[in-house]
Design a protein around this motif. Structure first.
Motif, PDB file in Angstrom:
ATOM      1  N   LEU A   9     -36.434   9.334 110.795  1.00  0.00           N
ATOM      2  CA  LEU A   9     -36.492   8.103 110.025  1.00  0.00           C
ATOM      3  C   LEU A   9     -35.194   7.343 110.172  1.00  0.00           C
ATOM      4  O   LEU A   9     -34.149   7.903 110.501  1.00  0.00           O
ATOM      5  CB  LEU A   9     -36.758   8.387 108.551  1.00  0.00           C
ATOM      6  CG  LEU A   9     -35.641   9.056 107.728  1.00  0.00           C
ATOM      7  CD1 LEU A   9     -35.713   8.577 106.294  1.00  0.00           C
ATOM      8  CD2 LEU A   9     -35.800  10.564 107.769  1.00  0.00           C
ATOM      9  N   SER A  10     -35.273   6.041 109.948  1.00  0.00           N
ATOM     10  CA  SER A  10     -34.094   5.192 110.022  1.00  0.00           C
ATOM     11  C   SER A  10     -34.168   4.158 108.912  1.00  0.00           C
ATOM     12  O   SER A  10     -35.247   3.818 108.419  1.00  0.00           O
ATOM     13  CB  SER A  10     -33.991   4.513 111.384  1.00  0.00           C
ATOM     14  OG  SER A  10     -35.125   3.701 111.624  1.00  0.00           O
ATOM     15  N   VAL A  11     -33.003   3.657 108.549  1.00  0.00           N
ATOM     16  CA  VAL A  11     -32.924   2.601 107.540  1.00  0.00           C
ATOM     17  C   VAL A  11     -33.518   1.324 108.125  1.00  0.00           C
ATOM     18  O   VAL A  11     -33.278   0.990 109.282  1.00  0.00           O
ATOM     19  CB  VAL A  11     -31.463   2.373 107.120  1.00  0.00           C
ATOM     20  CG1 VAL A  11     -31.362   1.273 106.071  1.00  0.00           C
ATOM     21  CG2 VAL A  11     -30.850   3.675 106.595  1.00  0.00           C
ATOM     22  N   GLY A  12     -34.301   0.621 107.332  1.00  0.00           N
ATOM     23  CA  GLY A  12     -34.966  -0.580 107.816  1.00  0.00           C
ATOM     24  C   GLY A  12     -34.006  -1.690 108.202  1.00  0.00           C
ATOM     25  O   GLY A  12     -32.883  -1.775 107.689  1.00  0.00           O
ATOM     26  N   ALA A  42     -26.660  -0.367  97.085  1.00  0.00           N
ATOM     27  CA  ALA A  42     -25.204  -0.490  97.000  1.00  0.00           C
ATOM     28  C   ALA A  42     -24.520  -0.368  98.352  1.00  0.00           C
ATOM     29  O   ALA A  42     -23.291  -0.281  98.410  1.00  0.00           O
ATOM     30  CB  ALA A  42     -24.656   0.571  96.051  1.00  0.00           C
ATOM     31  N   GLY A  43     -25.276  -0.400  99.455  1.00  0.00           N
ATOM     32  CA  GLY A  43     -24.657  -0.391 100.768  1.00  0.00           C
ATOM     33  C   GLY A  43     -24.129   0.955 101.227  1.00  0.00           C
ATOM     34  O   GLY A  43     -23.188   1.014 102.012  1.00  0.00           O
ATOM     35  N   ARG A  44     -24.735   2.058 100.748  1.00  0.00           N
ATOM     36  CA  ARG A  44     -24.322   3.381 101.206  1.00  0.00           C
ATOM     37  C   ARG A  44     -24.915   3.712 102.575  1.00  0.00           C
ATOM     38  O   ARG A  44     -24.504   4.692 103.202  1.00  0.00           O
ATOM     39  CB  ARG A  44     -24.761   4.447 100.201  1.00  0.00           C
ATOM     40  CG  ARG A  44     -24.079   4.360  98.847  1.00  0.00           C
ATOM     41  CD  ARG A  44     -22.629   4.800  98.935  1.00  0.00           C
ATOM     42  NE  ARG A  44     -22.015   4.880  97.616  1.00  0.00           N
ATOM     43  CZ  ARG A  44     -20.767   5.246  97.405  1.00  0.00           C
ATOM     44  NH1 ARG A  44     -19.991   5.553  98.415  1.00  0.00           N
ATOM     45  NH2 ARG A  44     -20.271   5.277  96.181  1.00  0.00           N
ATOM     46  N   PHE A  45     -25.868   2.921 103.020  1.00  0.00           N
ATOM     47  CA  PHE A  45     -26.500   3.128 104.320  1.00  0.00           C
ATOM     48  C   PHE A  45     -26.337   1.868 105.160  1.00  0.00           C
ATOM     49  O   PHE A  45     -26.177   0.772 104.623  1.00  0.00           O
ATOM     50  CB  PHE A  45     -27.993   3.440 104.164  1.00  0.00           C
ATOM     51  CG  PHE A  45     -28.287   4.686 103.377  1.00  0.00           C
ATOM     52  CD1 PHE A  45     -28.385   5.917 104.004  1.00  0.00           C
ATOM     53  CD2 PHE A  45     -28.470   4.629 102.004  1.00  0.00           C
ATOM     54  CE1 PHE A  45     -28.660   7.064 103.279  1.00  0.00           C
ATOM     55  CE2 PHE A  45     -28.748   5.769 101.266  1.00  0.00           C
ATOM     56  CZ  PHE A  45     -28.843   6.999 101.908  1.00  0.00           C
ATOM     57  N   ALA A  46     -26.439   2.015 106.468  1.00  0.00           N
ATOM     58  CA  ALA A  46     -26.328   0.877 107.390  1.00  0.00           C
ATOM     59  C   ALA A  46     -27.685   0.576 108.005  1.00  0.00           C
ATOM     60  O   ALA A  46     -28.513   1.487 108.174  1.00  0.00           O
ATOM     61  CB  ALA A  46     -25.314   1.186 108.492  1.00  0.00           C
ATOM     62  N   PRO A  47     -27.961  -0.681 108.364  1.00  0.00           N
ATOM     63  CA  PRO A  47     -29.241  -1.018 109.008  1.00  0.00           C
ATOM     64  C   PRO A  47     -29.434  -0.207 110.284  1.00  0.00           C
ATOM     65  O   PRO A  47     -28.538  -0.109 111.119  1.00  0.00           O
ATOM     66  CB  PRO A  47     -29.094  -2.516 109.331  1.00  0.00           C
ATOM     67  CG  PRO A  47     -28.028  -3.005 108.419  1.00  0.00           C
ATOM     68  CD  PRO A  47     -27.081  -1.855 108.228  1.00  0.00           C
ATOM     69  N   GLY A  74     -29.480  -4.541 100.927  1.00  0.00           N
ATOM     70  CA  GLY A  74     -28.288  -3.756 100.620  1.00  0.00           C
ATOM     71  C   GLY A  74     -27.598  -3.157 101.836  1.00  0.00           C
ATOM     72  O   GLY A  74     -26.364  -3.252 101.963  1.00  0.00           O
ATOM     73  N   PRO A  75     -28.346  -2.528 102.756  1.00  0.00           N
ATOM     74  CA  PRO A  75     -27.683  -1.962 103.935  1.00  0.00           C
ATOM     75  C   PRO A  75     -26.935  -3.001 104.769  1.00  0.00           C
ATOM     76  O   PRO A  75     -25.949  -2.659 105.432  1.00  0.00           O
ATOM     77  CB  PRO A  75     -28.853  -1.346 104.718  1.00  0.00           C
ATOM     78  CG  PRO A  75     -29.853  -1.001 103.667  1.00  0.00           C
ATOM     79  CD  PRO A  75     -29.766  -2.116 102.672  1.00  0.00           C
ATOM     80  N   CYS A  76     -27.368  -4.244 104.753  1.00  0.00           N
ATOM     81  CA  CYS A  76     -26.690  -5.289 105.534  1.00  0.00           C
ATOM     82  C   CYS A  76     -25.286  -5.558 105.022  1.00  0.00           C
ATOM     83  O   CYS A  76     -24.419  -6.033 105.772  1.00  0.00           O
ATOM     84  CB  CYS A  76     -27.494  -6.584 105.498  1.00  0.00           C
ATOM     85  SG  CYS A  76     -29.129  -6.477 106.272  1.00  0.00           S
ATOM     86  N   GLU A 113     -37.979   3.400 107.862  1.00  0.00           N
ATOM     87  CA  GLU A 113     -38.984   3.370 108.917  1.00  0.00           C
ATOM     88  C   GLU A 113     -39.027   4.736 109.573  1.00  0.00           C
ATOM     89  O   GLU A 113     -37.989   5.329 109.874  1.00  0.00           O
ATOM     90  CB  GLU A 113     -38.626   2.311 109.966  1.00  0.00           C
ATOM     91  CG  GLU A 113     -38.533   0.899 109.406  1.00  0.00           C
ATOM     92  CD  GLU A 113     -37.973  -0.097 110.414  1.00  0.00           C
ATOM     93  OE1 GLU A 113     -37.515   0.370 111.496  1.00  0.00           O
ATOM     94  OE2 GLU A 113     -37.977  -1.297 110.127  1.00  0.00           O
ATOM     95  N   PHE A 114     -40.240   5.252 109.799  1.00  0.00           N
ATOM     96  CA  PHE A 114     -40.403   6.521 110.486  1.00  0.00           C
ATOM     97  C   PHE A 114     -40.814   6.263 111.927  1.00  0.00           C
ATOM     98  O   PHE A 114     -41.646   5.392 112.205  1.00  0.00           O
ATOM     99  CB  PHE A 114     -41.471   7.381 109.801  1.00  0.00           C
ATOM    100  CG  PHE A 114     -40.980   8.102 108.588  1.00  0.00           C
ATOM    101  CD1 PHE A 114     -40.455   9.379 108.690  1.00  0.00           C
ATOM    102  CD2 PHE A 114     -41.030   7.500 107.337  1.00  0.00           C
ATOM    103  CE1 PHE A 114     -39.994  10.043 107.572  1.00  0.00           C
ATOM    104  CE2 PHE A 114     -40.574   8.161 106.219  1.00  0.00           C
ATOM    105  CZ  PHE A 114     -40.052   9.439 106.326  1.00  0.00           C
TER     106      PHE A 114
END
Length: 241
Positions: A78-81, A32-37, A169-171, A71-72
C-alpha cells in the motif's frame, strides 16, 4: 534503506477498541503530515511503529482506503494517496469555504480558557517555525486549527474539513522544510489569533483564507517545478542535430 515511519507508539490499548484507536492514530498522522504522498508502507511496518498486532492495523487501513487515504497495489503493498493538481485545487476551494465558516463561528464562541489554549498552541507553532522543525510544526499546526474549529461547535462541518485534511495532509510534508514558508504561515497564524482574541469574525475568516491560499500556492509552485524537472529529464525523440 528502511522506510521509517514517523509515528508515536500507541498508548496502552483496550483490546475491544484497538482497531478504533489504531484508525484514529493513523488518521491523525495523515492529517498532520506524518506521511508523504506516494510513501510505500506495509502492515507489518505500521504495526511495529504503533506497537500493535497486524490485524487491527489491517482493518484500520481498509477503512482509510475507503476514505481515499491509501492505495493498494496488485502486490498487496500500500502507498499513501496522491492528489492531482485539479484535485488539490478542489480541496483548496472547499477548505477556504468550510474553514472560513468555522473560523467565523469560533470567533463568536471563544472563552477566556479558549484564548489561553489557542495562544499556547500559537506559541508552540512559532517555536517550531523558528527552529525550522517541520515535523513538530505540522503536528502543532493540525492541533492549532483543529482546536479552533472545535470551538465553532459544528461537528458536521468539522467532519467534512477533516476529510479534506486526510487527503491533503501528506502534501504538507513538501512545504514544511521551507523556512520562508513557515514564517509566512506564522504571519497568517498571528492574524488568525488576533482576530479570535478580538472576536472579529470577518477577520478570522480572511486570515484562515490567507493561510490556506499561501500553503496552496507554495505547494503549486513545488509541483510545477517537479513537473518541469521531470519533463526536462525525459529524452526527446527525433533525429540528432
Amino acid at each position: 534503506m528502511r522506510n521509517l515511519i514517523a509515528l508515536l507508539p500507541l498508548p496502552t490499548l483496550v483490546r475491544d477498541s484497538m482497531e478504533d484507536q489504531v484508525y484514529r492514530h493513523l488518521r491523525h498522522g495523515l492529517m498532520a503530515g506524518r506521511f508523504a504522498p506516494g510513501q510505500r508502507l506495509t502492515v507489518r511496518g505500521l504495526a511495529e511503529a504503533l506497537g500493535s498486532s497486524p490485524m487491527p492495523v489491517r482493518e484500520a487501513l481498509r477503512r482509510l482506503q475507503a476514505e481515499g487515504a491509501f492505495e493498494f497495489s496488485g502486490s498487496a503493498r500500500l502507498s499513501v494517496g496522491r492528489l492531482s493538481e485539479a484535485q488539490l485545487r478542489d480541496v483548496r476551494d472547499a477548505r477556504v469555504a468550510l474553514e472560513g465558516l468555522l473560523a467565523e463561528r469560533a470567533a463568536s464562541r471563544m472563552t477566556r480558557a479558549d484564548d489561553a489554549e489557542v495562544t499556547q498552541l500559537y506559541g508552540r507553532l512559532q517555536s517550531a517555525a523558528d527552529a525550522v522543525d517541520g515535523r513538530t510544526y505540522l503536528w502543532t499546526n493540525f492541533a492549532f486549527h483543529r482546536r479552533i474549529y472545535q470551538i465553532a461547535q459544528a461537528s458536521a462541518i468539522l467532519g467534512a474539513v477533516e476529510h479534506f485534511w486526510l487527503l491533503v495532509g501528506p502534501c504538507f510534508v513538501l512545504v514544511a522544510p521551507d523556512a520562508a514558508h513557515l514564517q509566512r504561515s506564522m504571519d497568517a497564524h498571528r492574524q488568525i489569533l488576533d482576530a479570535l482574541l478580538n472576536r472579529d469574525a470577518p477577520a478570522a475568516r480572511a486570515a484562515v483564507t490567507d493561510d490556506i491560499m499561501q500553503a496552496a500556492n507554495c505547494l503549486s509552485r513545488i509541483l510545477d517545478n517537479a513537473g518541469s524537472e521531470h519533463a526536462a529529464a525525459v529524452p526527446r525523440r527525433g533525429r540528432p542535430a
